[in-house]
Design a protein around this motif. Sequence first.
Motif, PDB file in Angstrom:
ATOM      1  N   MET A  50       0.836  -1.196   0.000  1.00  0.00           N
ATOM      2  CA  MET A  50       0.000   0.000   0.000  1.00  0.00           C
ATOM      3  C   MET A  50       0.873   1.250   0.000  1.00  0.00           C
ATOM      4  SD  MET A  50      -2.976   1.292  -0.226  1.00  0.00           S
ATOM      5  CE  MET A  50      -4.116  -0.034   0.073  1.00  0.00           C
ATOM      6  N   ASN A  51       1.978   1.218   0.737  1.00  0.00           N
ATOM      7  CA  ASN A  51       2.894   2.371   0.762  1.00  0.00           C
ATOM      8  C   ASN A  51       3.446   2.664  -0.632  1.00  0.00           C
ATOM      9  OD1 ASN A  51       2.514   2.593   3.508  1.00  0.00           O
ATOM     10  ND2 ASN A  51       4.445   1.615   4.070  1.00  0.00           N
ATOM     11  N   THR A  52       3.679   1.619  -1.427  1.00  0.00           N
ATOM     12  CA  THR A  52       4.213   1.802  -2.781  1.00  0.00           C
ATOM     13  C   THR A  52       3.255   2.601  -3.652  1.00  0.00           C
ATOM     14  OG1 THR A  52       5.460  -0.260  -2.661  1.00  0.00           O
ATOM     15  CG2 THR A  52       5.005   0.586  -4.861  1.00  0.00           C
ATOM     16  N   CYS A  53       1.958   2.337  -3.509  1.00  0.00           N
ATOM     17  CA  CYS A  53       0.972   2.969  -4.393  1.00  0.00           C
ATOM     18  C   CYS A  53       0.236   4.148  -3.769  1.00  0.00           C
ATOM     19  CB  CYS A  53      -0.052   1.930  -4.855  1.00  0.00           C
ATOM     20  SG  CYS A  53       0.615   0.806  -6.099  1.00  0.00           S
ATOM     21  N   GLY A  54       0.221   4.250  -2.464  1.00  0.00           N
ATOM     22  CA  GLY A  54      -0.567   5.298  -1.823  1.00  0.00           C
ATOM     23  C   GLY A  54      -2.033   4.924  -1.793  1.00  0.00           C
ATOM     24  N   ALA A  55      -2.573   4.588  -2.946  1.00  0.00           N
ATOM     25  CA  ALA A  55      -3.947   4.075  -3.083  1.00  0.00           C
ATOM     26  C   ALA A  55      -3.983   3.212  -4.342  1.00  0.00           C
ATOM     27  CB  ALA A  55      -4.954   5.208  -3.184  1.00  0.00           C
ATOM     28  N   ILE A  56      -4.823   2.188  -4.313  1.00  0.00           N
ATOM     29  CA  ILE A  56      -4.982   1.300  -5.469  1.00  0.00           C
ATOM     30  C   ILE A  56      -6.445   1.343  -5.890  1.00  0.00           C
ATOM     31  CG2 ILE A  56      -4.846  -1.066  -6.336  1.00  0.00           C
ATOM     32  CD1 ILE A  56      -2.632  -1.564  -4.246  1.00  0.00           C
ATOM     33  N   GLU A  57      -6.674   1.690  -7.149  1.00  0.00           N
ATOM     34  CA  GLU A  57      -8.037   1.692  -7.694  1.00  0.00           C
ATOM     35  C   GLU A  57      -8.307   0.337  -8.342  1.00  0.00           C
ATOM     36  OE1 GLU A  57      -8.354   4.927 -10.434  1.00  0.00           O
ATOM     37  OE2 GLU A  57      -7.805   6.433  -8.932  1.00  0.00           O
ATOM     38  N   VAL A  58      -9.435  -0.270  -7.997  1.00  0.00           N
ATOM     39  CA  VAL A  58      -9.815  -1.572  -8.551  1.00  0.00           C
ATOM     40  C   VAL A  58     -11.166  -1.439  -9.233  1.00  0.00           C
ATOM     41  CG1 VAL A  58     -10.223  -4.017  -8.058  1.00  0.00           C
ATOM     42  CG2 VAL A  58      -8.638  -2.717  -6.624  1.00  0.00           C
ATOM     43  N   SER A  59     -11.216  -1.747 -10.525  1.00  0.00           N
ATOM     44  CA  SER A  59     -12.489  -1.760 -11.245  1.00  0.00           C
ATOM     45  C   SER A  59     -12.523  -3.006 -12.118  1.00  0.00           C
ATOM     46  CB  SER A  59     -12.664  -0.490 -12.084  1.00  0.00           C
ATOM     47  OG  SER A  59     -11.602  -0.364 -13.004  1.00  0.00           O
ATOM     48  N   GLY A  60     -13.677  -3.286 -12.693  1.00  0.00           N
ATOM     49  CA  GLY A  60     -13.793  -4.472 -13.540  1.00  0.00           C
ATOM     50  C   GLY A  60     -15.176  -5.066 -13.483  1.00  0.00           C
ATOM     51  N   ASN A  61     -15.317  -6.259 -14.054  1.00  0.00           N
ATOM     52  CA  ASN A  61     -16.655  -6.834 -14.198  1.00  0.00           C
ATOM     53  C   ASN A  61     -17.222  -7.448 -12.924  1.00  0.00           C
ATOM     54  OD1 ASN A  61     -15.008  -9.104 -14.178  1.00  0.00           O
ATOM     55  ND2 ASN A  61     -15.972 -10.071 -15.948  1.00  0.00           N
ATOM     56  N   ILE A  62     -16.484  -7.404 -11.815  1.00  0.00           N
ATOM     57  CA  ILE A  62     -17.077  -7.842 -10.540  1.00  0.00           C
ATOM     58  C   ILE A  62     -17.257  -6.656  -9.593  1.00  0.00           C
ATOM     59  CG2 ILE A  62     -16.255 -10.208 -10.674  1.00  0.00           C
ATOM     60  CD1 ILE A  62     -14.070  -9.436  -8.655  1.00  0.00           C
ATOM     61  N   ILE A  63     -17.050  -5.443 -10.107  1.00  0.00           N
ATOM     62  CA  ILE A  63     -17.257  -4.227  -9.313  1.00  0.00           C
ATOM     63  C   ILE A  63     -18.479  -3.524  -9.898  1.00  0.00           C
ATOM     64  CG2 ILE A  63     -16.178  -2.127  -8.412  1.00  0.00           C
ATOM     65  CD1 ILE A  63     -14.405  -4.496  -7.860  1.00  0.00           C
ATOM     66  N   ASP A  64     -19.594  -3.619  -9.210  1.00  0.00           N
ATOM     67  CA  ASP A  64     -20.822  -3.003  -9.721  1.00  0.00           C
ATOM     68  C   ASP A  64     -21.686  -2.596  -8.531  1.00  0.00           C
ATOM     69  OD1 ASP A  64     -22.837  -2.078 -11.297  1.00  0.00           O
ATOM     70  OD2 ASP A  64     -23.618  -4.048 -11.820  1.00  0.00           O
ATOM     71  N   PHE A  65     -21.407  -1.427  -7.995  1.00  0.00           N
ATOM     72  CA  PHE A  65     -22.102  -0.993  -6.792  1.00  0.00           C
ATOM     73  C   PHE A  65     -23.239  -0.047  -7.130  1.00  0.00           C
ATOM     74  CE2 PHE A  65     -17.524  -1.279  -5.309  1.00  0.00           C
ATOM     75  CZ  PHE A  65     -17.655  -2.588  -4.879  1.00  0.00           C
ATOM     76  N   SER A  66     -24.376  -0.233  -6.508  1.00  0.00           N
ATOM     77  CA  SER A  66     -25.509   0.663  -6.718  1.00  0.00           C
ATOM     78  C   SER A  66     -25.689   1.607  -5.530  1.00  0.00           C
ATOM     79  CB  SER A  66     -26.788  -0.136  -6.950  1.00  0.00           C
ATOM     80  OG  SER A  66     -27.044  -0.979  -5.846  1.00  0.00           O
ATOM     81  N   THR A  67     -25.094   1.282  -4.391  1.00  0.00           N
ATOM     82  CA  THR A  67     -25.169   2.148  -3.208  1.00  0.00           C
ATOM     83  C   THR A  67     -23.786   2.207  -2.565  1.00  0.00           C
ATOM     84  OG1 THR A  67     -25.714   0.312  -1.734  1.00  0.00           O
ATOM     85  CG2 THR A  67     -27.560   1.500  -2.708  1.00  0.00           C
ATOM     86  N   LYS A  68     -23.647   3.092  -1.600  1.00  0.00           N
ATOM     87  CA  LYS A  68     -22.417   3.148  -0.810  1.00  0.00           C
ATOM     88  C   LYS A  68     -22.678   2.486   0.535  1.00  0.00           C
ATOM     89  CE  LYS A  68     -20.123   7.011  -2.964  1.00  0.00           C
ATOM     90  NZ  LYS A  68     -19.150   8.090  -2.750  1.00  0.00           N
ATOM     91  N   PRO A  69     -21.613   2.012   1.199  1.00  0.00           N
ATOM     92  CA  PRO A  69     -21.819   1.329   2.481  1.00  0.00           C
ATOM     93  C   PRO A  69     -22.595   2.150   3.493  1.00  0.00           C
ATOM     94  CG  PRO A  69     -19.589   1.014   1.732  1.00  0.00           C
ATOM     95  CD  PRO A  69     -20.219   1.989   0.780  1.00  0.00           C
ATOM     96  N   SER A  70     -22.375   3.463   3.538  1.00  0.00           N
ATOM     97  CA  SER A  70     -23.075   4.298   4.516  1.00  0.00           C
ATOM     98  C   SER A  70     -24.579   4.346   4.241  1.00  0.00           C
ATOM     99  CB  SER A  70     -22.507   5.711   4.513  1.00  0.00           C
ATOM    100  OG  SER A  70     -22.726   6.319   3.249  1.00  0.00           O
ATOM    101  N   GLN A  71     -24.971   3.987   3.010  1.00  0.00           N
ATOM    102  CA  GLN A  71     -26.391   3.995   2.670  1.00  0.00           C
ATOM    103  C   GLN A  71     -27.074   2.683   3.049  1.00  0.00           C
ATOM    104  OE1 GLN A  71     -25.789   4.893  -1.464  1.00  0.00           O
ATOM    105  NE2 GLN A  71     -25.990   7.094  -1.159  1.00  0.00           N
ATOM    106  N   GLU A  72     -26.278   1.684   3.480  1.00  0.00           N
ATOM    107  CA  GLU A  72     -26.885   0.448   3.972  1.00  0.00           C
ATOM    108  C   GLU A  72     -27.586   0.756   5.292  1.00  0.00           C
ATOM    109  OE1 GLU A  72     -24.341  -2.886   4.498  1.00  0.00           O
ATOM    110  OE2 GLU A  72     -24.379  -3.417   2.400  1.00  0.00           O
ATOM    111  N   MET A  73     -28.783   0.248   5.435  1.00  0.00           N
ATOM    112  CA  MET A  73     -29.520   0.489   6.668  1.00  0.00           C
ATOM    113  C   MET A  73     -28.918  -0.337   7.797  1.00  0.00           C
ATOM    114  SD  MET A  73     -31.677   2.702   5.758  1.00  0.00           S
ATOM    115  CE  MET A  73     -32.824   2.754   7.108  1.00  0.00           C
TER     116      MET A  73
END
Length: 187
Positions: A44-67
């Motif tokens: 993680m230190n090497t990248c600072g942050a890692i962005e992951v996208s693709g055909n198994i990433i398909d979110f319709s809400t954010k975690p804070s919106q989970e009841m």
Amino acid sequence: MKNALLPLMTIPLGLSLVGCGSDHLMDNAPVATQVYFAVSQADMNTCGAIEVSGNIIDFSTKPSQEMNWSKESHWFHIDLRQWGYERTQWKDEEVILGKDSTPPMIVMKRPGAYSYSIPSLFRYNWKLRLYCRNSGRETLFQQISDFKELHRAAVVTLTTKQGTVAVNIKEFRDSTGGATPAQMNLP
């Protein structure tokens, strides 16, 4: 009474599946797969942050919106082994829902494992795009394979070398059915 049961006992039950393509019945029935994207502190230190996208990433809400978010939520972050694998909620800025030309993605900003549940078939074809923010390097990854377990967890371990993200996928029994973070060798 015996004569009434005889015709039922002579019906070959296997015939009812022959016309349905019985070899592939399970392939067409999605089941939950708990996915863990895991990264060590050093990577993680090497990248600072890692962005992951693709055909198994398909979110319709954010975690804070989970009841009523709780320890049973499908979205959670597991801290590093040295800190006792503490389980916490994802942060809003770690989830990009996607709009216009921006794909949905996870923005991994903390070492440890980001986990969520997806419906998945036994045969899978995962395509991922991984972006290391510090180096600006993008990695495209694809894996086609078969899952062996019905109740399963897929640990996607991310490592970095010279600013390039590498991927390794390993299957375990789902953590709710047996495997612990330590058994899954989470960082």
